[in-house]
Design an enzyme around this catalytic site. Structure first.
Site, PDB file in Angstrom:
ATOM      1  N   ILE A  87       0.838  -1.204   0.000  1.00  0.00           N
ATOM      2  CA  ILE A  87       0.000   0.000   0.000  1.00  0.00           C
ATOM      3  C   ILE A  87       0.876   1.258   0.000  1.00  0.00           C
ATOM      4  O   ILE A  87       0.617   2.206  -0.736  1.00  0.00           O
ATOM      5  CB  ILE A  87      -0.969  -0.011   1.205  1.00  0.00           C
ATOM      6  CG1 ILE A  87      -1.984  -1.133   1.040  1.00  0.00           C
ATOM      7  CG2 ILE A  87      -1.670   1.346   1.363  1.00  0.00           C
ATOM      8  CD1 ILE A  87      -2.794  -1.434   2.281  1.00  0.00           C
ATOM      9  N   HIS A  88       1.923   1.225   0.786  1.00  0.00           N
ATOM     10  CA  HIS A  88       2.874   2.334   0.850  1.00  0.00           C
ATOM     11  C   HIS A  88       3.516   2.568  -0.520  1.00  0.00           C
ATOM     12  O   HIS A  88       3.640   3.711  -0.982  1.00  0.00           O
ATOM     13  CB  HIS A  88       3.934   2.016   1.908  1.00  0.00           C
ATOM     14  CG  HIS A  88       5.003   3.041   2.062  1.00  0.00           C
ATOM     15  ND1 HIS A  88       4.767   4.291   2.598  1.00  0.00           N
ATOM     16  CD2 HIS A  88       6.322   3.002   1.753  1.00  0.00           C
ATOM     17  CE1 HIS A  88       5.900   4.982   2.608  1.00  0.00           C
ATOM     18  NE2 HIS A  88       6.855   4.222   2.103  1.00  0.00           N
TER      19      HIS A  88
END
Length: 106
Positions: A77-78
């Site tokens: 996600i990062h």
């Protein structure tokens, strides 16, 4: 996908997206100083880094399309967040360079 290969794809997203943003920031600073040609070269370098980031993302998307599960993690996600920010930053940098070019040209 093997965990090592997935980690390489994720880190590729993060590194190349970061490089994109750095090149864009340098491009904006050059344009601010009236060095438009150099700024445009930096944008081209940013586009190359962005292409590399997309290659990393494509590896993950291809896996998913083949029916192989891609584990969603905070790191993934990062990485995706970095990519989206890099794209937005590049688009805004291009607009700023165009504005500086108009201002300096008048």
């Amino acid at each position: 996908m093997e965990e090592t290969v997935m980690m390489q794809a994720i880190m590729g997203l993060i590194v190349h997206s970061g490089n994109t943003k750095s090149e864009c920031m340098e491009a904006i600073q050059l344009a601010k100083k009236g060095r438009i040609t150099e700024a445009k070269k930096k944008i081209n370098m940013a586009n190359e880094a962005l292409t590399e980031a997309h290659h990393s993302q494509t590896a993950l998307l291809t896996q998913e399309a083949r029916g192989e599960k891609v584990e969603v993690s905070m790191l993934l996600i990062h990485a995706q967040d970095h990519l989206m920010n890099a794209i937005t930053f590049r688009d805004l940098a291009q607009e700023m360079i165009e504005l500086y070019e108009r201002i300096k040209g008048e």
